[in-house]
Design a protein around this motif. Structure first.
Motif, PDB file in Angstrom:
ATOM      1  N   VAL A 235     -73.646  28.876  61.298  1.00 23.67           N
ATOM      2  CA  VAL A 235     -73.735  28.632  59.890  1.00 23.67           C
ATOM      3  C   VAL A 235     -75.118  28.400  59.510  1.00 23.67           C
ATOM      4  O   VAL A 235     -76.194  27.994  59.503  1.00 23.67           O
ATOM      5  CB  VAL A 235     -73.291  26.913  59.725  1.00 23.67           C
ATOM      6  CG1 VAL A 235     -73.017  27.077  57.835  1.00 23.67           C
ATOM      7  CG2 VAL A 235     -71.808  26.917  60.146  1.00 23.67           C
ATOM      8  N   PRO A 236     -75.969  30.354  59.066  1.00 24.41           N
ATOM      9  CA  PRO A 236     -77.264  30.141  58.885  1.00 24.41           C
ATOM     10  C   PRO A 236     -77.264  29.683  57.370  1.00 24.41           C
ATOM     11  O   PRO A 236     -77.134  29.481  56.579  1.00 24.41           O
ATOM     12  CB  PRO A 236     -77.343  31.573  59.151  1.00 24.41           C
ATOM     13  CG  PRO A 236     -75.745  32.230  58.513  1.00 24.41           C
ATOM     14  CD  PRO A 236     -75.004  31.259  59.132  1.00 24.41           C
ATOM     15  N   ARG A 237     -79.291  29.127  57.183  1.00 22.55           N
ATOM     16  CA  ARG A 237     -79.464  28.794  55.929  1.00 22.55           C
ATOM     17  C   ARG A 237     -79.273  29.581  55.047  1.00 22.55           C
ATOM     18  O   ARG A 237     -80.126  29.619  54.333  1.00 22.55           O
ATOM     19  CB  ARG A 237     -80.290  27.890  56.871  1.00 22.55           C
ATOM     20  CG  ARG A 237     -79.685  26.563  56.313  1.00 22.55           C
ATOM     21  CD  ARG A 237     -80.566  25.970  56.867  1.00 22.55           C
ATOM     22  NE  ARG A 237     -82.327  26.015  58.174  1.00 22.55           N
ATOM     23  CZ  ARG A 237     -83.096  24.831  57.975  1.00 22.55           C
ATOM     24  NH1 ARG A 237     -83.154  24.015  57.483  1.00 22.55           N
ATOM     25  NH2 ARG A 237     -84.097  25.548  58.881  1.00 22.55           N
ATOM     26  N   THR A 238     -79.714  30.972  55.604  1.00 30.96           N
ATOM     27  CA  THR A 238     -80.918  32.189  54.900  1.00 30.96           C
ATOM     28  C   THR A 238     -80.169  32.858  55.463  1.00 30.96           C
ATOM     29  O   THR A 238     -79.658  33.804  56.656  1.00 30.96           O
ATOM     30  CB  THR A 238     -82.095  31.660  55.053  1.00 30.96           C
ATOM     31  OG1 THR A 238     -82.340  32.643  56.094  1.00 30.96           O
ATOM     32  CG2 THR A 238     -82.826  30.946  54.593  1.00 30.96           C
ATOM     33  N   PRO A 239     -79.988  34.317  54.618  1.00 25.76           N
ATOM     34  CA  PRO A 239     -79.544  35.754  55.051  1.00 25.76           C
ATOM     35  C   PRO A 239     -80.583  36.572  56.209  1.00 25.76           C
ATOM     36  O   PRO A 239     -79.575  36.813  57.100  1.00 25.76           O
ATOM     37  CB  PRO A 239     -80.079  36.686  53.978  1.00 25.76           C
ATOM     38  CG  PRO A 239     -79.676  36.345  52.948  1.00 25.76           C
ATOM     39  CD  PRO A 239     -80.609  34.350  53.344  1.00 25.76           C
ATOM     40  N   MET A 240     -82.020  35.924  56.057  1.00 25.92           N
ATOM     41  CA  MET A 240     -82.511  36.809  57.709  1.00 25.92           C
ATOM     42  C   MET A 240     -82.375  35.619  58.123  1.00 25.92           C
ATOM     43  O   MET A 240     -82.074  36.631  59.598  1.00 25.92           O
ATOM     44  CB  MET A 240     -84.121  36.416  57.201  1.00 25.92           C
ATOM     45  CG  MET A 240     -84.866  36.624  58.253  1.00 25.92           C
ATOM     46  SD  MET A 240     -85.014  38.571  58.797  1.00 25.92           S
ATOM     47  CE  MET A 240     -85.539  38.971  58.045  1.00 25.92           C
ATOM     48  N   ALA A 241     -81.534  34.793  58.691  1.00 33.60           N
ATOM     49  CA  ALA A 241     -81.404  33.779  60.439  1.00 33.60           C
ATOM     50  C   ALA A 241     -79.872  34.357  60.838  1.00 33.60           C
ATOM     51  O   ALA A 241     -79.748  34.148  61.516  1.00 33.60           O
ATOM     52  CB  ALA A 241     -81.223  32.243  59.615  1.00 33.60           C
ATOM     53  N   SER A 242     -79.297  34.787  59.250  1.00 32.24           N
ATOM     54  CA  SER A 242     -78.109  35.100  59.523  1.00 32.24           C
ATOM     55  C   SER A 242     -77.998  36.562  60.246  1.00 32.24           C
ATOM     56  O   SER A 242     -77.485  36.429  61.645  1.00 32.24           O
ATOM     57  CB  SER A 242     -77.061  35.362  58.392  1.00 32.24           C
ATOM     58  OG  SER A 242     -75.514  36.205  58.768  1.00 32.24           O
ATOM     59  N   SER A 243     -78.386  37.398  59.877  1.00 37.89           N
ATOM     60  CA  SER A 243     -79.549  38.815  60.356  1.00 37.89           C
ATOM     61  C   SER A 243     -79.733  38.908  62.244  1.00 37.89           C
ATOM     62  O   SER A 243     -79.352  39.344  62.903  1.00 37.89           O
ATOM     63  CB  SER A 243     -79.788  39.587  59.782  1.00 37.89           C
ATOM     64  OG  SER A 243     -79.600  40.988  60.245  1.00 37.89           O
ATOM     65  N   THR A 244     -80.429  37.955  62.376  1.00 34.45           N
ATOM     66  CA  THR A 244     -82.022  37.431  63.424  1.00 34.45           C
ATOM     67  C   THR A 244     -80.322  37.263  64.513  1.00 34.45           C
ATOM     68  O   THR A 244     -80.053  37.223  64.893  1.00 34.45           O
ATOM     69  CB  THR A 244     -82.147  36.934  63.698  1.00 34.45           C
ATOM     70  OG1 THR A 244     -83.235  37.118  62.437  1.00 34.45           O
ATOM     71  CG2 THR A 244     -83.247  36.491  64.211  1.00 34.45           C
TER      72      THR A 244
ATOM     73  N   ALA B 285     -78.792  22.599  62.721  1.00 31.47           N
ATOM     74  CA  ALA B 285     -79.022  23.251  61.715  1.00 31.47           C
ATOM     75  C   ALA B 285     -81.454  23.310  61.568  1.00 31.47           C
ATOM     76  O   ALA B 285     -82.055  24.124  60.923  1.00 31.47           O
ATOM     77  CB  ALA B 285     -79.184  22.818  60.080  1.00 31.47           C
ATOM     78  N   TYR B 286     -81.434  21.790  62.407  1.00 29.74           N
ATOM     79  CA  TYR B 286     -83.072  21.004  62.506  1.00 29.74           C
ATOM     80  C   TYR B 286     -83.646  22.362  64.109  1.00 29.74           C
ATOM     81  O   TYR B 286     -84.755  21.791  64.241  1.00 29.74           O
ATOM     82  CB  TYR B 286     -83.043  19.499  62.417  1.00 29.74           C
ATOM     83  CG  TYR B 286     -82.435  19.077  61.064  1.00 29.74           C
ATOM     84  CD1 TYR B 286     -83.459  19.803  60.053  1.00 29.74           C
ATOM     85  CD2 TYR B 286     -81.662  18.780  60.640  1.00 29.74           C
ATOM     86  CE1 TYR B 286     -83.300  19.293  59.017  1.00 29.74           C
ATOM     87  CE2 TYR B 286     -80.767  18.841  59.626  1.00 29.74           C
ATOM     88  CZ  TYR B 286     -81.616  18.974  58.564  1.00 29.74           C
ATOM     89  OH  TYR B 286     -81.415  18.787  57.363  1.00 29.74           O
ATOM     90  N   LEU B 287     -82.165  22.681  64.359  1.00 32.02           N
ATOM     91  CA  LEU B 287     -83.094  23.511  65.784  1.00 32.02           C
ATOM     92  C   LEU B 287     -83.637  24.577  65.593  1.00 32.02           C
ATOM     93  O   LEU B 287     -82.742  25.348  64.625  1.00 32.02           O
ATOM     94  CB  LEU B 287     -81.763  23.348  66.655  1.00 32.02           C
ATOM     95  CG  LEU B 287     -81.270  22.160  67.093  1.00 32.02           C
ATOM     96  CD1 LEU B 287     -80.059  22.578  68.451  1.00 32.02           C
ATOM     97  CD2 LEU B 287     -81.809  21.399  68.250  1.00 32.02           C
ATOM     98  N   SER B 288     -84.545  24.818  66.675  1.00 32.15           N
ATOM     99  CA  SER B 288     -85.154  26.451  66.848  1.00 32.15           C
ATOM    100  C   SER B 288     -84.061  27.568  67.430  1.00 32.15           C
ATOM    101  O   SER B 288     -83.506  26.492  68.327  1.00 32.15           O
ATOM    102  CB  SER B 288     -86.261  26.506  67.216  1.00 32.15           C
ATOM    103  OG  SER B 288     -86.014  26.180  68.956  1.00 32.15           O
ATOM    104  N   ARG B 289     -84.130  28.430  66.798  1.00 27.96           N
ATOM    105  CA  ARG B 289     -83.573  29.344  67.275  1.00 27.96           C
ATOM    106  C   ARG B 289     -83.817  29.486  68.969  1.00 27.96           C
ATOM    107  O   ARG B 289     -82.080  29.274  69.904  1.00 27.96           O
ATOM    108  CB  ARG B 289     -84.223  31.014  66.694  1.00 27.96           C
ATOM    109  CG  ARG B 289     -83.513  31.722  67.703  1.00 27.96           C
ATOM    110  CD  ARG B 289     -84.311  33.505  67.317  1.00 27.96           C
ATOM    111  NE  ARG B 289     -83.193  34.767  68.187  1.00 27.96           N
ATOM    112  CZ  ARG B 289     -83.917  35.356  68.717  1.00 27.96           C
ATOM    113  NH1 ARG B 289     -85.785  36.090  67.813  1.00 27.96           N
ATOM    114  NH2 ARG B 289     -83.549  36.605  69.205  1.00 27.96           N
ATOM    115  N   ASP B 290     -84.468  28.459  70.030  1.00 25.09           N
ATOM    116  CA  ASP B 290     -84.471  28.693  71.201  1.00 25.09           C
ATOM    117  C   ASP B 290     -84.336  27.538  71.960  1.00 25.09           C
ATOM    118  O   ASP B 290     -83.464  27.738  72.265  1.00 25.09           O
ATOM    119  CB  ASP B 290     -86.348  29.155  71.583  1.00 25.09           C
ATOM    120  CG  ASP B 290     -86.687  29.965  71.588  1.00 25.09           C
ATOM    121  OD1 ASP B 290     -86.501  31.114  71.414  1.00 25.09           O
ATOM    122  OD2 ASP B 290     -88.361  30.413  70.959  1.00 25.09           O
ATOM    123  N   GLU B 291     -83.604  26.447  70.523  1.00 19.02           N
ATOM    124  CA  GLU B 291     -83.123  24.902  71.517  1.00 19.02           C
ATOM    125  C   GLU B 291     -82.606  25.373  70.758  1.00 19.02           C
ATOM    126  O   GLU B 291     -80.637  25.739  71.570  1.00 19.02           O
ATOM    127  CB  GLU B 291     -83.659  24.309  70.347  1.00 19.02           C
ATOM    128  CG  GLU B 291     -84.768  23.973  70.582  1.00 19.02           C
ATOM    129  CD  GLU B 291     -85.629  22.602  69.569  1.00 19.02           C
ATOM    130  OE1 GLU B 291     -86.403  21.342  69.708  1.00 19.02           O
ATOM    131  OE2 GLU B 291     -85.613  22.553  68.490  1.00 19.02           O
TER     132      GLU B 291
END
Length: 61
Positions: free
Chosen positions: A42-51, A14-20
């Motif tokens: 296991v995204p932490r936000t709806p935007m993270a899920s969509s991305t 959960a603490y890794l960036s998208r690129d990581e």
């Protein structure tokens, strides 16, 4: 081995960036030598899920 599970719902993912996270999954796919890799999601936000969904679809669809 039947499959590899990466970036599951526990641990530091959960603490890794998208690129990581992408780098981890790409390294796992390269090392798996044809064994299926299951990417934890296991995204932490709806935007993270969509991305994450769009990124996976664009890369592996």
């Amino acid at each position: 081995m039947n499959s590899l599970g990466m970036l599951g719902s526990t641990g530091n993912y959960a603490y890794l960036s998208r690129d990581e996270r992408r780098a981890v999954l790409e390294a796992a796919v390269d090392a798996a030598e044809g064994v299926p890799v299951i990417a934890g999601w296991v995204p932490r936000t709806p935007m993270a899920s969509s991305t994450a969904r769009r990124s996976s679809r664009d890369k592996y669809a």
